[in-house]
Design an enzyme around this catalytic site. Structure first.
Site, PDB file in Angstrom:
ATOM      1  N   HIS A 139      27.305 -50.238 106.654  1.00 17.87           N
ATOM      2  CA  HIS A 139      25.939 -50.147 107.188  1.00 17.87           C
ATOM      3  C   HIS A 139      25.257 -51.509 107.192  1.00 17.87           C
ATOM      4  O   HIS A 139      24.039 -51.594 107.351  1.00 17.87           O
ATOM      5  CB  HIS A 139      25.132 -49.142 106.363  1.00 17.87           C
ATOM      6  CG  HIS A 139      25.743 -47.760 106.403  1.00 17.87           C
ATOM      7  ND1 HIS A 139      25.418 -46.839 107.360  1.00 17.87           N
ATOM      8  CD2 HIS A 139      26.706 -47.190 105.635  1.00 17.87           C
ATOM      9  CE1 HIS A 139      26.133 -45.730 107.161  1.00 17.87           C
ATOM     10  NE2 HIS A 139      26.926 -45.929 106.123  1.00 17.87           N
ATOM     11  N   GLY A 147      38.805 -73.335  84.710  1.00 19.63           N
ATOM     12  CA  GLY A 147      37.625 -72.485  84.506  1.00 19.63           C
ATOM     13  C   GLY A 147      37.707 -71.181  85.289  1.00 19.63           C
ATOM     14  O   GLY A 147      37.443 -70.102  84.767  1.00 19.63           O
ATOM     15  N   ARG A 148      38.089 -71.274  86.564  1.00 13.87           N
ATOM     16  CA  ARG A 148      38.089 -70.067  87.422  1.00 13.87           C
ATOM     17  C   ARG A 148      39.267 -69.145  87.146  1.00 13.87           C
ATOM     18  O   ARG A 148      39.393 -68.092  87.768  1.00 13.87           O
ATOM     19  CB  ARG A 148      38.013 -70.476  88.897  1.00 13.87           C
ATOM     20  CG  ARG A 148      39.061 -71.483  89.337  1.00 13.87           C
ATOM     21  CD  ARG A 148      38.689 -72.083  90.696  1.00 13.87           C
ATOM     22  NE  ARG A 148      39.580 -73.148  91.107  1.00 13.87           N
ATOM     23  CZ  ARG A 148      39.439 -74.428  90.770  1.00 13.87           C
ATOM     24  NH1 ARG A 148      38.454 -74.799  89.974  1.00 13.87           N
ATOM     25  NH2 ARG A 148      40.283 -75.336  91.215  1.00 13.87           N
ATOM     26  N   GLU A 150      23.556 -76.305  83.410  1.00  9.33           N
ATOM     27  CA  GLU A 150      22.991 -74.954  83.427  1.00  9.33           C
ATOM     28  C   GLU A 150      23.168 -74.277  82.068  1.00  9.33           C
ATOM     29  O   GLU A 150      22.231 -73.721  81.490  1.00  9.33           O
ATOM     30  CB  GLU A 150      23.680 -74.094  84.496  1.00  9.33           C
ATOM     31  CG  GLU A 150      23.382 -74.483  85.925  1.00  9.33           C
ATOM     32  CD  GLU A 150      24.354 -75.507  86.491  1.00  9.33           C
ATOM     33  OE1 GLU A 150      24.978 -76.257  85.694  1.00  9.33           O
ATOM     34  OE2 GLU A 150      24.480 -75.582  87.720  1.00  9.33           O
ATOM     35  N   LYS A 154      26.145 -82.634  91.532  1.00  9.65           N
ATOM     36  CA  LYS A 154      25.694 -82.657  90.128  1.00  9.65           C
ATOM     37  C   LYS A 154      25.122 -84.030  89.787  1.00  9.65           C
ATOM     38  O   LYS A 154      24.059 -84.148  89.175  1.00  9.65           O
ATOM     39  CB  LYS A 154      26.877 -82.404  89.182  1.00  9.65           C
ATOM     40  CG  LYS A 154      27.366 -80.977  89.111  1.00  9.65           C
ATOM     41  CD  LYS A 154      28.395 -80.881  87.974  1.00  9.65           C
ATOM     42  CE  LYS A 154      29.282 -79.660  88.101  1.00  9.65           C
ATOM     43  NZ  LYS A 154      30.407 -79.668  87.163  1.00  9.65           N
TER      44      LYS A 154
HETATM   45  O1  F6P Z   1      31.330 -75.750  89.225  1.00 12.82           O
HETATM   46  C1  F6P Z   1      32.305 -76.554  88.649  1.00 12.82           C
HETATM   47  C2  F6P Z   1      32.819 -76.030  87.351  1.00 12.82           C
HETATM   48  O2  F6P Z   1      33.489 -77.081  86.745  1.00 12.82           O
HETATM   49  C3  F6P Z   1      33.727 -74.816  87.502  1.00 12.82           C
HETATM   50  O3  F6P Z   1      35.013 -75.129  87.872  1.00 12.82           O
HETATM   51  C4  F6P Z   1      33.605 -74.220  86.145  1.00 12.82           C
HETATM   52  O4  F6P Z   1      34.088 -72.916  86.125  1.00 12.82           O
HETATM   53  C5  F6P Z   1      32.124 -74.325  85.927  1.00 12.82           C
HETATM   54  O5  F6P Z   1      31.786 -75.584  86.478  1.00 12.82           O
HETATM   55  C6  F6P Z   1      31.659 -74.243  84.504  1.00 12.82           C
HETATM   56  O6  F6P Z   1      32.209 -75.249  83.703  1.00 12.82           O
HETATM   57  P1  F6P Z   1      32.167 -75.184  82.125  1.00 12.82           P
HETATM   58  O7  F6P Z   1      32.949 -73.992  81.691  1.00 12.82           O
HETATM   59  O8  F6P Z   1      32.782 -76.472  81.673  1.00 12.82           O
HETATM   60  O9  F6P Z   1      30.733 -75.065  81.703  1.00 12.82           O
END
Ligand code: F6P
Length: 539
Positions: free
Chosen positions: A386, A269-270, A215, A506
């Site tokens: 609501h 990442g999270r 993406e 993926k």
């Molecule tokens: O959806 C999986 C994931 O690996 C998440 O844990 C992560 O936050 C996201 O994709 C984005 O990953 P990156 O920062 O490597 O683009």
């Protein structure tokens, strides 16, 4: 050292909780309040600007006692220490888990593979500060010499949700820069954002820990192509910066090495908004506010590490959640902020909570024989009242909910704020007490309509009351949930810091993509094959 790996159901406390559940499952909270005048005070934690009332839960003193014993029996204290000191507790990926180090003070010493990582963290923070100031002050300019007016964050998952949520939540503190977030590979997303941009005055922040995410790379390439319609290749250095661990891939994309903000594999990442992943936050609200966000999170880290479990906010909230998930068999939890600023908060938490604890293999590598991660969802009040509150009040499902509110409004419109907070308080009261047949009858309701107007009540809520929404209090709130995730992952004996579950889709998407272009053909189930052909024939 690794985390302890104890199946929670084999502990004494779990067995006690099972027996205890049978005794208390049908108790009414309103009776518990009537019997114990101390209940509200006893089940409230007041810490800094947080006032956390967990008394409206289907718990007794004994419930809390057994849950705390469970935390001890599974070695939660040891687990916290191992996380904070940089042990490789993310065993399946061989990594430490150190988002706490990103907000630690400059003189802290935290070692990974024998090296103190704090100086590196501080150096990147310094770079974020210098860069932010230069952009915000207008010293750093675009390719035609104009100051930047727009910032576009290109990333997905943890490289999008945290920064997007925080920038939205802190819009009261925002400066003159307009910030957009592009995440979805749906080209309509990026094109709608591009429509609003002037290439001369837009800064692009590409955020990807791996720099391989489909993406992000697709969106970054589309934007680069659009940018090069008006600018030259050399201008990329002025307009594109990146945050990543994959320095080589970033440079191959064409970004100058001076424009790369590094991050580390010990940041998930999270949990990464505290690293340079938060660059868009810093740009949007200024570095000092960004630093305050980190300070808030650090204060919560200290609280979580040092506070006795019985007055430790993330521990208590985590334990209560286990009580509903594993004993009442509640499937989901709602998070309802009474603050429009926290519009994206539940969406943000969904990744943190569900990507972390949506696991079914325990730390011994065996399938679990108990429930793990809860579903998380929510929307701000009063809008949610609501929309879906009907189901929480009168549906068949038990949905424990966190109500988050602020005693002070940022714009100071007291009339609105009093109305907002009256709803905030009324809802948890209504969920607790419900409405009896007698009360309904007293309103003169006709007999045949009566059952429909009765509310069972006894619906559990936590109330998290915070003085004011500020960068610091937001930092505390986010860190509170991060630690709650940790508590639950430790107790469920799962690995909370990998996310292999997102990989299969993926891989298959990459295969299918090649089939659209006729590069490859593979076998599919009949349904997928029909759908694939339907797309090919109609695109
Ligand atoms: O959806 C999986 C994931 O690996 C998440 O844990 C992560 O936050 C996201 O994709 C984005 O990953 P990156 O920062 O490597 O683009």
């Amino acid at each position: 050292m690794a985390l302890p790996n104890i199946n929670p159901t084999t502990t004494n406390s779990w067995k006690k909780l099972e027996a205890h559940f049978k005794e208390v499952a049908s108790l009414q909270m309103k009776d518990l309040f009537a019997k114990d005048k101390e209940r509200a005070d006893k089940f409230t934690i007041s810490w800094e600007d947080f006032y956390v009332d967990f008394s409206k839960n289907r718990i007794t003193d004994a419930t809390l006692q057994y849950l705390l014993e469970l935390a001890d029996e599974v070695g939660l204290k040891t687990a916290i220490e191992r996380q904070y000191q940089g042990d490789k507790i993310n065993k399946t990926e061989g990594r430490a888990v150190l988002h706490t180090a990103l907000r630690a003070p400059a003189d802290a010493i935290i070692t990974v593979d024998g090296k103190n990582i704090v100086p590196e963290v501080q150096a990147v923070k310094e770079d974020v500060k210098t860069f932010t100031n230069a952009v915000v002050n207008g010293e750093r300019k675009g390719y035609t010499g104009k100051p930047f007016t727009h910032v576009v964050n290109i990333g997905i998952g943890g490289s999008d949700l945290g920064p997007a949520m925080v920038v939205d939540a802190l819009q009261f503190y925002k400066n003159q820069l307009t910030t957009y977030f592009v995440s979805n590979v749906d080209g309509d997303h990026v094109n709608e954002v591009i429509k609003k941009l002037n290439p001369e005055t837009t800064l692009f922040v590409i955020v990807s820990k791996t720099f391989t995410t489909q993406e992000t790379i697709s969106n970054a390439n589309t934007i680069k192509k659009w940018f090069l319609q008006s600018a030259n290749k050399e201008d990329i250095a002025k307009h594109f910066v990146a945050v990543s661990t994959n320095l080589e891939a970033v440079q191959n994309f064409g970004i100058h090495k001076d424009n790369i903000f590094p991050m580390w594999d010990w940041v998930g990442g999270r949990f990464s908004l505290w690293s340079a992943v938060g660059l868009s936050i810093s740009l949007a609200v200024g570095y000092d506010n960004y630093e305050s966000l980190l300070t808030g999170a650090h204060k919560m880290d200290v609280h979580f590490k040092n506070e006795d479990f019985k007055s430790n906010i993330p521990v208590v909230l985590g334990l209560i959640s286990i009580w509903y998930n594993n004993f009442f068999k509640a499937e989901s939890e709602a998070v309802i902020p009474y603050a429009q600023y926290l519009n994206q908060f539940a969406t943000y938490l969904q990744q943190g909570i569900m990507e972390s604890n949506g696991k079914s293999i325990d730390r011994n590598g065996d399938p679990v024989n108990y429930q793990t991660g809860t579903l998380i969802w929510g929307e701000p009040g009063t809008n949610s009242q609501h929309a879906f509150f009907q189901l929480i009040h009168q549906g068949t499902k038990l949905i424990p909910a966190d109500f988050i509110g602020f005693t002070q409004s940022l714009h100071g419109n007291q009339d609105h704020h009093d109305k907002l907070i009256s709803n905030f308080l009324a809802q948890t009261e209504a969920l607790l007490n419900g409405k009896t047949e007698t009360q309904v009858a007293e309103e003169g309701t006709k007999e045949d309509i009566m059952p429909f107007k009765v509310f069972g009540g006894n619906k559990p809520t936590n109330t998290i009351f915070i003085n004011k929404l500020s960068p610091e209090s937001l930092g505390k709130l986010i860190a509170m949930y991060e630690h709650k995730i940790f508590v639950q992952g430790v107790i469920w004996n799962i690995f909370s810091y990998d996310q292999f579950g997102v990989e299969l889709g993926k891989q298959l998407a990459n295969k299918i993509l090649k089939e659209f272009n006729g590069e490859e053909s593979s076998t599919h189930d009949a349904s997928t094959l029909n759908l694939l052909n339907h797309y090919k024939n109609n695109r």
